[in-house]
Design an enzyme around this catalytic site. Structure first.
Site, PDB file in Angstrom:
ATOM      1  N   THR A   1       1.610  -4.298   4.362  1.00 49.04           N
ATOM      2  CA  THR A   1       1.207  -4.131   5.667  1.00 49.04           C
ATOM      3  C   THR A   1       0.624  -6.220   5.531  1.00 49.04           C
ATOM      4  O   THR A   1       0.479  -6.517   6.922  1.00 49.04           O
ATOM      5  CB  THR A   1       0.417  -3.645   6.705  1.00 49.04           C
TER       6      THR A   1
ATOM      7  N   SER B   1       1.251  -7.296  -0.395  1.00 48.00           N
ATOM      8  CA  SER B   1       2.435  -8.696   0.297  1.00 48.00           C
ATOM      9  C   SER B   1       1.705  -9.741   0.878  1.00 48.00           C
ATOM     10  O   SER B   1       1.998 -10.941   0.848  1.00 48.00           O
ATOM     11  CB  SER B   1       2.669  -8.429   1.632  1.00 48.00           C
TER      12      SER B   1
ATOM     13  N   THR C   1       0.875  -0.925  -0.393  1.00 47.58           N
ATOM     14  CA  THR C   1       0.177  -0.120   0.174  1.00 47.58           C
ATOM     15  C   THR C   1       0.682   1.459   0.153  1.00 47.58           C
ATOM     16  O   THR C   1       0.318   2.112  -0.834  1.00 47.58           O
ATOM     17  CB  THR C   1      -0.755  -0.107   1.448  1.00 47.58           C
TER      18      THR C   1
END
Ligand SMILES: *[C@@H]1O[C@H](CO)[C@@H](O)[C@H](O)[C@H]1NC(C)=O
Ligand SMILES: *[C@@H]1O[C@H](CO)[C@@H](O)[C@H](O)[C@H]1NC(C)=O
Ligand SMILES: *[C@@H]1O[C@H](CO)[C@@H](O)[C@H](O)[C@H]1NC(C)=O
Ligand SMILES: *[C@@H]1O[C@H](CO)[C@@H](O)[C@H](O)[C@H]1NC(C)=O
Ligand SMILES: *[C@@H]1O[C@H](CO)[C@@H](O)[C@H](O)[C@H]1NC(C)=O
Ligand SMILES: *[C@@H]1O[C@H](CO)[C@@H](O)[C@H](O)[C@H]1NC(C)=O
Length: 366
Positions: free
Chosen positions: A130, A97, A51
């Protein structure tokens, strides 16, 4: 420092190993500013996507945005970084991720160990999505052998959003990587003004800014007007093992099976049939399953000796050892961190006793 526990299985595995093809992603160094200011610390940024490197169609779009900004663009958004450090960058990947894999994490470990071995490098940061940031952070904590700071950082809002959090998070991460205060604390996670240990910090909320923290172990520190403040003197997580992965090109496959009412006991054998060399159970309570699942685990363990780690699906708590002879207690490690520890232990050739001890090192034995 390598423990005896670590060295013995490693020597055995190296002795048996044939020449290894290291994972190789095409990665080139980008010197962000020239000339450099030789009185400033040097920090290297390893960018992987997420992000923090994403753009939405408008400044109000905070879901469904696209990854794509490169390491140069991340720094361009925060030129203040160049007043506190000389930065160089490596674009390792540019993915959300959920798509970080063992090629990327091993490449990070290899390159970060090499980078921190340079006298003129003060620390490194890893920009990362994240969703699995805590996994890469735990992996690096378990594979990087240096007193210098390794800081994992991300953002909850894309770069285009109103109140994007990436720029300040990035500035704080570079500040900490450049600071002597960040040394001798193993890998840390920086988001939302907080500094957490890679060992215990987890993502607690899928959407909000205040998502990264550790309820039981607490935070290591905070930023006060962008200056890192630590509540305690330098300390490493209890039970940390540093695995030497310099010549490792792939990690053992370990699956996580989630425990729940009416869980299907067939998943254990299905997982092994699909190539798993170890299994982590995200157990109910302190590592529990149904009696049918427990029987399937016992049959599988009796037949194959495959290591089965019992962790907890609750966000906090621990699984004590000695509950049964089949499973290995995860202690305080959550399922995703247990998986990485088991992968590393299997990859370097730990036997069952060494794996049990590796997990038990993180908490007091009764
Ligand atoms: C280099 O950094 C030092 C320390 O922050 C600063 O005092 C000096 O002005 C900088 N030099 C240049 C050419 O920017
Ligand atoms: C940063 O790197 C330059 C070039 O290698 C070096 O001269 C300088 O001493 C380094 N800064 C620190 C604080 O180590
Ligand atoms: C960098 O520091 C100089 C000198 O203090 C200041 O004039 C300049 O505005 C700073 N640049 C940024 C991007 O903060
Ligand atoms: C991991 O992802 C990278 C980048 O997407 C890719 O190049 C690599 O082949 C992947 N590795 C594996 C083992 O899938
Ligand atoms: C597994 O092996 C143990 C030890 O030999 C034995 O006591 C137990 O009954 C076995 N369990 C199953 C389900 O076969
Ligand atoms: C799982 O596989 C083992 C042999 O690896 C076998 O003994 C056991 O019966 C199987 N369990 C189930 C539930 O199919």
């Amino acid at each position: 420092m390598l423990s005896l526990l670590h060295v013995l299985p490693l020597l055995t595995s190296l002795a048996l190993a044939s020449p290894i093809q290291l994972p190789h992603l095409l990665v080139t160094r980008q010197d962000i500013q020239t000339p450099i200011n030789s009185s400033l610390p040097n920090v290297t940024i390893f960018a992987t996507g997420g992000t923090i490197a994403s753009q939405g169609a408008s400044n109000t779009q905070t879901t469904g945005y696209q990854v794509g900004l490169g390491v140069q663009q991340l720094v361009d958004a925060v030129p203040e970084i160049l007043n506190i450090s000389n930065v160089a960058g490596y674009q390792i990947s540019n993915v959300g991720s959920g798509s970080i894999n063992s090629t990327i994490s091993l490449t990070l470990a290899h390159m970060i160990n090499a980078e921190l071995a340079k006298d003129d490098v003060s620390g490194v940061i890893v920009t990362h999505g994240t969703d699995t940031l805590e996994e890469t952070a735990f992996f690096l904590s378990s594979t990087v052998n240096s007193p210098k700071p390794v800081i994992c950082v991300g953002a909850m809002r894309p770069a285009t959003a109103l109140s994007a959090d990436g720029p300040l998070n990035l500035f704080q991460a570079v500040t900490l990587a450049a600071s002597p205060a960040g040394r001798d604390r193993s890998t840390m996670i920086v988001l939302n003004d907080r500094i957490g240990s890679a060992f215990y910090t987890t993502k607690n909320n899928a959407n909000t800014l205040d998502t990264f923290f550790s309820t039981e172990a607490g935070q290591l520190g905070v930023f006060i007007n962008q200056v890192p403040f630590f509540f305690f003197a330098p300390a490493e997580p209890v039970g940390r093992i540093v695995f030497d992965v310099d010549s490792v090109s792939d990690l053992a496959q370990v699956d996580i099976i989630y425990s729940h009412q009416d869980m299907d006991p067939a998943l254990f054998n299905a997982s092994v049939a699909a190539g798993a060399e170890g299994i982590v159970v995200a157990g109910v309570g302190a590592g529990g399953t149904s009696s049918k699942a427990a029987l399937a685990m016992e049959e599988l363990y009796n037949a194959t000796g495959i290591p089965i780690v019992a962790s907890h699906r609750s966000s906090d708590g621990f699984v004590p050892s000695g509950e049964d002879d089949v499973t290995i207690a995860s202690g305080f490690y959550n399922p995703q961190k247990s998986r990485i520890l088991l992968q590393l232990a299997l990859t370097v050739g730990y036997d069952e006793a060494a794996i049990r001890e590796a997990f038990a090192k993180s908490y007091p034995m009764p």
